[in-house]
Scaffold this motif. Structure first.
Motif: not given
Length: 239
Positions: A116-121, A160-165, A233-234
């Motif tokens: 449920g957390g979010t990532l910014a790259v 995305s392949k690492a598991g995030l949306t 990403f989420t």
């Protein structure tokens, strides 16, 4: 000078956040001001000491909300010293282009992010970066320099392949691309060149005074030639 949009990231007061590869701390400081529980992470001990000192100064000056916390941690991006799912938000700004084993670094970012957390790259955008590389070998052929140029499709696919949306992207710092093209053309270390000096003064004016005319110019140029690409990403709740 911020690259990440923290409203888009969903940052809230009390969130535990990781700034991976924090450098001088620009994003960590803003997250601290917003009331987050911040860990500024980097492998540069000297930079981290400066970041720690400014965290202390911010708290003493009353620049952060009650309850906000901030600390620094030194280590390796390929083996983050944190528990699985420890962070609500993770930021990795202008870092992955420096790391040979980028997929392993991405896997670590995903591991420490809670479901449920979010990532910014953010990374340098493809076209402005290609121009820099073609104009000057010295721009990237330095110790610890940029070792790859990402397309948005490549980086989105890897994360995305690492598991995030994937939830969206932005571009930032459109006014900065021409500056680096000038620097690469006249010599990246030639700070005394008249054109480079003049443009640098413009950027300082932009950062320090934020005049409306340059804010408008940035909004026009960011989607066209923004130097940085920011992907959001989420992590799925089922992760």
């Amino acid at each position: 000078m911020l690259t990440v949009d923290f409203d888009r990231l969903g940052l809230q007061a009390g969130d535990r956040v990781l700034d991976m590869g924090c450098g001088a701390g620009r994003h960590a400081f803003e997250m601290y001001r917003r009331g987050a529980d911040v860990i500024a992470f980097d492998m540069d001990v000297e930079e981290l000491e400066n970041v720690r000192n400014l965290f202390v100064a911010m708290k003493e000056a009353g620049e952060v909300p009650e309850g906000a916390e901030a600390d620094v941690k030194e280590g390796d991006a390929l083996s983050l010293p944190f528990a699985d799912g420890e962070f609500d938000r993770v930021v990795a700004a202008e870092v992955l282009e420096h790391i040979p084993a980028d997929i392993q670094a991405i896997q670590e970012l995903v591991r420490v992010l809670r479901p449920g957390g979010t990532l910014a790259v953010s990374v340098p955008r493809w076209l402005p970066e290609v121009i820099n590389w073609k104009l000057s070998d010295d721009y990237h052929n330095v110790e610890g320099g940029h070792i790859r140029i990402y397309t948005d499709k490549e980086l989105t696919d890897k994360i995305s392949k690492a598991g995030l949306t994937f939830t969206g992207k932005d571009y930032a710092h459109g006014l900065h691309s021409p500056y680096w093209w000038i620097k690469c053309a006249v010599g990246v270390n030639n700070d005394d060149h008249p054109l480079a000096k003049a443009y640098h003064k413009l950027l300082v004016w932009e950062i320090m005074k934020q005049p409306k005319v340059l804010q408008l110019a940035g909004k026009v140029l960011d989607p066209m030639i923004g130097k940085s690409m920011v992907l959001y990403f989420t992590k799925p709740l089922s992760a």
